[in-house]
Design a protein around this motif. Sequence first.
Motif, PDB file in Angstrom:
ATOM      1  N   ASN A 459       0.826  -1.213   0.000  1.00  0.00           N
ATOM      2  CA  ASN A 459       0.000   0.000   0.000  1.00  0.00           C
ATOM      3  C   ASN A 459       0.859   1.260   0.000  1.00  0.00           C
ATOM      4  O   ASN A 459       0.539   2.249  -0.672  1.00  0.00           O
ATOM      5  N   ALA A 460       1.958   1.226   0.760  1.00  0.00           N
ATOM      6  CA  ALA A 460       2.845   2.396   0.834  1.00  0.00           C
ATOM      7  C   ALA A 460       3.417   2.715  -0.545  1.00  0.00           C
ATOM      8  O   ALA A 460       3.494   3.884  -0.950  1.00  0.00           O
ATOM      9  N   GLY A 461       3.801   1.676  -1.278  1.00  0.00           N
ATOM     10  CA  GLY A 461       4.295   1.885  -2.639  1.00  0.00           C
ATOM     11  C   GLY A 461       3.220   2.436  -3.549  1.00  0.00           C
ATOM     12  O   GLY A 461       3.484   3.310  -4.393  1.00  0.00           O
ATOM     13  N   GLY A 462       1.994   1.935  -3.382  1.00  0.00           N
ATOM     14  CA  GLY A 462       0.877   2.437  -4.182  1.00  0.00           C
ATOM     15  C   GLY A 462       0.616   3.907  -3.930  1.00  0.00           C
ATOM     16  O   GLY A 462       0.391   4.687  -4.873  1.00  0.00           O
ATOM     17  N   ILE A 463       0.645   4.308  -2.673  1.00  0.00           N
ATOM     18  CA  ILE A 463       0.418   5.718  -2.326  1.00  0.00           C
ATOM     19  C   ILE A 463       1.556   6.585  -2.874  1.00  0.00           C
ATOM     20  O   ILE A 463       1.329   7.705  -3.354  1.00  0.00           O
ATOM     21  N   ALA A 464       2.795   6.073  -2.800  1.00  0.00           N
ATOM     22  CA  ALA A 464       3.941   6.815  -3.352  1.00  0.00           C
ATOM     23  C   ALA A 464       3.776   7.027  -4.849  1.00  0.00           C
ATOM     24  O   ALA A 464       4.040   8.118  -5.379  1.00  0.00           O
ATOM     25  N   GLU A 465       3.315   5.993  -5.557  1.00  0.00           N
ATOM     26  CA  GLU A 465       3.108   6.086  -7.006  1.00  0.00           C
ATOM     27  C   GLU A 465       1.985   7.060  -7.334  1.00  0.00           C
ATOM     28  O   GLU A 465       2.114   7.926  -8.211  1.00  0.00           O
ATOM     29  N   MET A 466       0.869   6.934  -6.625  1.00  0.00           N
ATOM     30  CA  MET A 466      -0.280   7.803  -6.891  1.00  0.00           C
ATOM     31  C   MET A 466       0.005   9.258  -6.534  1.00  0.00           C
ATOM     32  O   MET A 466      -0.540  10.177  -7.141  1.00  0.00           O
ATOM     33  N   SER A 467       0.872   9.444  -5.535  1.00  0.00           N
ATOM     34  CA  SER A 467       1.214  10.812  -5.118  1.00  0.00           C
ATOM     35  C   SER A 467       2.350  11.399  -5.937  1.00  0.00           C
ATOM     36  O   SER A 467       2.745  12.551  -5.710  1.00  0.00           O
TER      37      SER A 467
END
Length: 749
Positions: A459-467
């Motif tokens: 999830n942390a990687g997903g948020i980093a990508e989306m942000s």
Amino acid sequence: MTFLQTNLIYLIPILGLIGIMVMAVKSAWINKQDAGDANMKELATYIANGAMAFLKAEWRILSIFAVIAAALLAYSGTVTHINGKEIHSSWIISISFIIGAVFSATAGYMGMKAATKANVRTTQAARTSLKQALKVSFNGGTVMGLGVAGLAVLGLGGLFIVFLKYFNVISPNSNELRTAIEVLTGFSLGAESIALFARVGGGIYTKAADVGADLVGKVEAGIPEDDVRNPATIADNVGDNVGDVAGMGADLFGSYVATILATMVLGQEIVSTDSFGGMAPILLPMLICGLGILASIVGTWFVTIKDEKSSVQNALNLGNWSSIIIVAIASFFLTKWMLPETLSLRGYEFSNVNVFYAIIVGLVVGTIMSIVTEYYTAMGKSPVNSIIQQSSTGHATNIIAGLSVGMKSTVVPICVLAAGIMASYHFAGLYGVAIAAAGMMATTAMQLAIDAFGPIADNAGGIAEMSQLPPEVRERTDNLDAVGNTTAATGKGFAIASAALTSLALFAAFVGIAGITAIDIYKADVLAGLFVGGMIPFIFSALCIQAVGKAAMDMVQEVRRQFREIPGIMEYKAKPEYEKCVAISTQASIREMMLPGAIALITPVAVGFLFGPEVLGGMLAGVTVSGVLMGIFQSNAGGAWDNAKKSFEKGVEINGEMHYKKSEPHKSSVTGDTVGDPFKDTSGPSMNILIKLMSIVSLVIAPYIAVSASKTANQVEIKKEVRISKTIDSLGNEKIDTLKNETDTVLYQ
């Protein structure tokens, strides 16, 4: 010392409370960490709200099921005699069932709540260092692990104390204690029932979103994984929490409780001369698991790294090994102190030291299963590399390679399980098999912490990508995520190994309560039951995979519609309708989880009452063997496919040429990962719950289908009397014929 011996039973729920208190401290620490900028907080809120929406929808359905099941159990508890045989149960089993269901749901909720708090804070921590990102993500997983183990020990130990008082248990070998333990099985039944629906429903949710996001986003639109423009990306991240966190938490909560309970049922049959009123074999598994919570807390202190180049996997392994070693040392002193020198169960004699050896067998089996699973699913290892190499010749060869890896991965684990069963039985009989499973499950808090860390990092990687954060942030989260993929696979290997040993212990308990001495597969009806049992994991898996396929089709159509009808998405000028994709996954998972759950719950009841305990025993044997094989095969194949795909992100060499993302071999690997998704996150992990739940349902109904006392009327006593003679032949040689008198009892059916 006398005070401790008299009040030892009260230490069990206290150990559970310690786990919950440490969990609360770690949860408060996570909440204090920086959650990043407004955009990151908004994305995290989408994920948290989506996860809660799913849980609320699931709980509404499961509350109806729980009420109906509790009513049936309450009625069954009022039955006192069947065919002249006394039934040791009570209507209070319904209350025990509801408490188990609530505790299981709560365990999943606490873990999911911590994960949805820790994911964005891990992303923010990754902006500073890998060390801090690991600290936040692992502490988030620790909340899950300690919450599950703490609630299980508190609930089981606390209820056991209450039932001992309520049923006025004085002697360990009394009908009152049989009633107390029978009622306690309701707690395990409630926990496993919720776990099955949570695991299946969460697995359908997460994979429907994941497959939809991959097929349209990565393959058709050519945008990165977790791209903010993909309408399914929020549902995908929600799925990581409801499937791999809440589902896994409820799953291992059920395993934990079932393992302890099976050992208690067998321990109740042992006549023990000890300082605990003959209760030592019953209390031992609860105390081992309670001390395992303390060992896991100590183990978490070792999970840290020095700098960016340090190995995250080594840090997690160090923490895991520390907790295992502490449990092993504590078990030696505990068995020597609590148990008498010699014990006996169903004619099999063993010593207290042999019980310790059986516990060590369980710890070794769990460790080897994790190591073997890591080998077959980790990046850089031969199995995953074989899938990468065969991706160069197309999608079909990638699929063939993945299936081959999954099938081969069953060999060593099954041999290890078989050796573990034989060794633990050699040391302490059936009690040894059960206590080996309890030893394996003792470090559940640490195992779950390591497992839940993976989805948080994902999830942390997903948020980093989306942000759209700087590349070094995504590199740190990808580092954690790659390790998390492996730990998720090893966690599933650990879960299926524990389920196999637990099911065998539950099976032994069922045989004792049902009044049968053997399962004779030479009988046609028993053999038929064996075949039907072997089939059940296949139809169960088919329904789970089919459910993912149906939901994924709905998701694909919705994502395509948004790309087509909402102008500006690809240019970041318009925001996708994330909530519609979340709703599709939620509705599909709730709808499709019902039939697989019904199969697990209804089949044992139908077979048991229609055909009797021996046929049901044959069916359980078939379910256990087939389910363990299917679980290992599907989980490992899916994990290997996943890491083969992820290997392309850093580049892989195939036939002397480097290949990266968006290359043709990478596209083949995406197809393999898509096929493997429901394998590793839906049907595969559900196998261990399936085999445990069917065993627990059988254990609950065992008193009602037991071989009745009236059948002894069909017994015929046959006396064989043989004289002892002494003769001398014509050559003068003495010949003596000596045979003893025998009395046999034959049961004509």
